[in-house]
Write a protein that holds these residues in place. Sequence first.
Motif, PDB file in Angstrom:
ATOM      1  N   TYR A 274       1.103  -0.860  -0.136  1.00  0.00           N
ATOM      2  CA  TYR A 274      -0.010   0.303  -0.091  1.00  0.00           C
ATOM      3  C   TYR A 274       0.846   1.301   0.075  1.00  0.00           C
TER       4      TYR A 274
ATOM      5  N   GLU B 206       3.676   1.499  -0.930  1.00  0.00           N
ATOM      6  CA  GLU B 206       4.706   1.776  -2.522  1.00  0.00           C
ATOM      7  C   GLU B 206       3.761   2.231  -3.142  1.00  0.00           C
ATOM      8  N   GLN B 207       2.199   1.964  -3.454  1.00  0.00           N
ATOM      9  CA  GLN B 207       1.669   2.308  -4.254  1.00  0.00           C
ATOM     10  C   GLN B 207       1.620   4.161  -3.800  1.00  0.00           C
TER      11      GLN B 207
ATOM     12  N   ARG C 146       2.240   6.638  -7.048  1.00  0.00           N
ATOM     13  CA  ARG C 146       0.671   7.976  -6.986  1.00  0.00           C
ATOM     14  C   ARG C 146       1.188   9.566  -6.951  1.00  0.00           C
TER      15      ARG C 146
END
Length: 205
Positions: A167, A169-170, A174
């Motif tokens: 999560y 990392e996303q 983003r």
Amino acid sequence: MFKVQQTIGSVVCCKCGVPMPPNAANMCVNCLRSEVDITEGLQKSIQIFYCPECGCYLQPPKTWIKAQWESRDLLSFCIKRLKNLNKVRLKNAEFVWTEPHSKRIKVKLTVQAEVLNGAVLEQSYPVEYTVRDNLCESCSRFQANPDQWVASVQLRQHVSHRRSFFYLEQLILRHDAASRAVRIKQVHQGIDFFFGNKSHADSFV
Ligand SMILES: [Zn+2]
Ligand SMILES: [Zn+2]
């Protein structure tokens, strides 16, 4: 016989014929205004350098000045960059709106100058600055040798499942948060991020 009525010490404007105190051009202030360009010889366009890494503008020869878009600091920087401006009196300076992505800064200057016999003329004119990207010395030194990192952020996960890590990392991807990292290294149970300057690392955290 035709007689010209004349006041002593007064002449008529050579252009429009109104009575006026004599001056070298024998022209009234209104006509001088239309004939004389006091902005002649003043700089109207100039190229300036901007470091996109740290948001600084080059004040030649070597000083980099940090300034926000359309800030007072940027305005005074822009005025200082103009040659010959000391030949006139600067009355006002203001930004003319430009798109930040246009790489153009426009400033409207209002100046005054004394012309013949103390007649003061005032004129406004635009100056256009072309902004060229150019890394400042510390940013370019850093890019030449990116292994010279000065700050690192270590991300670790001590539980067996990788979900929250995934999560995070996303989230980093983003927000493009790691784009200023000079090196990213995957290590046991985590990732190391290396930054060339501490403020980049701080903003990442
Ligand atoms: Zn006149
Ligand atoms: Zn820089």
